[in-house]
Motif scaffolding. Structure first.
Motif: not given
Length: 476
Positions: A257-271, A293-306
């Protein structure tokens, strides 16, 4: 919203009006120099009774934003806060979009029409409130591909070119402008709750919980969940379950996705809200989509963590109206739900839907190791696995597939030599045809090909924790 769209009459319903006074601001759309219709999604317009609009009426509603009959009399820019790359920002909200309309579909789901690039609002800060045409084209491609791969995503409903020359730092400028309308299950974000908690508006916070539960219903929390009848606890469980499945859908799709900030998280569960997205060229957990995303915070393998981290921000926002232990219990379910949903979704993409949990887990492990070792593009791997064309290097996966159920492969797509994919080179080539020659045929052909891909896959599996209710459809 996954599955074949079903026709429904136009049925306006605007429950947002009940809470608009404290969650939104009335705004006006920009007066664009031109409105040239470039894309209309009649496939989904028929679900809300709008497919019969002629192009002139469509453009008036979704380019000039003339109110739909019986709907919101004026657009609403929603207020919210958010953690952006884990830094809290109270100075955000709908800065280049607004909620334009709400209506019911044939399954009684409430759907929103929201905008991107519709002009400045009180939350634009120093932005111009506009969207580039390239950004709109990219969102069409992202939503169509994700829908085809079974992800719960917003739908790109309309794109209208608006005739302005925009300057942007991240693409050649000046560049063409557009206004986009998306169809989605709502626009209530984790950041919407964060704002109310930060402002100490506890009554409004509780009211927003009730609003979300009314509009996005689901099964109750597990029988052993403490406080399972409390509204904030029910919401926390629903959001955790939905977002765990969303995170899993990104993994199975090979999507960043690239930008998994809390203002981009819909509580309906919809991307939703697609900016610097990418699909994997190879199986690489550290692959990032955003150049910033210099630190790779939203890298592919870290999306679940985010996404799990974002769920925790919702829990913190709910603390003024709920004790911590029941919320922590909900949060602790995320890892197991995510793992179970990854397994279900992998089995589905591999043509082994209905495989036992043990077999599905083995398929995930073997598939990830095979893709990492061979460097094969993930869509090519899944296509070869589904059609029995895996090479010797994937013998372990083939052996496991032979032990499980075998989904029907009778759709002509599975006889294609190569799969549909969405690598950046093709995206750029589609845009170049539009930018250079105003040739939209490659885009329309790609959309048609992606819808054929979706038909071949069929409906996505039911999320773990939500049997027999599918959050992807919202139908019990």
């Amino acid at each position: 919203m996954i599955g074949e769209p079903q026709p429904s009459p136009y049925r306006p319903d605007t429950p947002i009006a009940r809470i608009a006074e404290w969650i939104a601001d009335p705004v006006r759309a920009a007066d664009f120099p031109q409105t040239r219709l470039r894309f209309r999604n009649d496939r989904w317009a028929k679900t809300v009774g709008l497919a019969d609009l002629n192009d002139a009426a469509w453009t008036q509603h979704f380019g000039r934003f003339e109110a739909l009959p019986g709907n919101l009399p004026e657009p609403l820019a929603l207020r919210y806060h958010g953690h952006q790359f884990r830094s809290y920002n109270p100075d955000i909200g709908d800065g280049r979009g607004f909620l334009f309309a709400q209506m019911r579909d044939g399954a009684e789901r409430l759907l929103d029409l929201g905008t991107k690039g519709s002009g400045q609002t009180p939350y634009s800060r120093f932005g111009d409130g506009r969207l580039t045409l390239k950004g709109a084209v990219r969102e069409i491609l992202a939503t169509e591909m994700l829908e085809a791969l079974g992800a719960n995503t917003s739908k790109t409903f309309s794109v209208i070119e608006t005739g302005e020359a925009l300057d942007r730092n991240d693409e050649p400028s000046p560049t063409r402008s557009a206004v986009l309308v998306r169809l989605s299950h709502g626009h209530i974000r984790i950041g919407s709750f964060q704002r109310l908690a930060a402002l100490g508006e506890d009554d409004h916070l509780a009211a927003l919980v009730d609003y979300a539960l009314e509009l996005y219903p689901g099964p109750p929390p597990p029988a052993d969940a403490p406080g399972r009848d409390l509204p904030p606890v029910r919401l926390a469980h629903l959001v955790v379950e939905r977002l765990a499945d969303l995170a899993a859908s990104y993994v199975a799709a090979g999507f960043v996705h690239g930008v998994l900030n809390t203002d981009n998280m819909n509580v309906s569960g919809e991307s939703f809200d697609y900016g610097p997205w990418r699909w994997l060229p190879r199986w690489e957990p550290g692959f990032t989509a955003a150049y910033f995303d210099h630190s790779g915070l939203y890298a592919f393998g870290r999306q679940a963590e985010a996404i799990h981290w974002n769920c925790a921000r919702l829990a913190i926002a709910l603390r003024p109206i709920c004790e911590a232990p029941p919320l922590v219990f909900a949060l602790e379910l995320f890892p197991a739900l995510f793992t179970a949903n990854v397994a279900r979704r992998f089995a589905w993409r591999l043509g082994a839907e209905g495989a036992s949990a043990e077999l599905a887990a083995k398929l995930v492990d073997a598939s990830e190791r095979t893709m990492a070792a061979t460097g094969v593009q993930p869509d090519a791997f899944f296509h070869a696995a589904r059609t029995g064309r895996l090479g010797e290097e994937a013998a372990e996966v083939a052996d496991l597939l032979a032990k499980g159920p075998n989904s029907a492969h009778d759709h002509p797509y599975w006889h294609d030599d190569a799969p549909q994919a969405m690598l950046i080179e093709e995206v750029e080539a589609i845009w170049a045809q539009i930018d250079r020659d105003d040739d939209w045929e490659p885009l329309h052909a790609k959309v048609a090909a992606l819808r054929r891909l979706g038909e071949a896959h069929g409906p996505a599996p039911v999320p773990a924790g939500h049997e027999p209710v599918s959050i992807a459809t919202g139908i019990a």
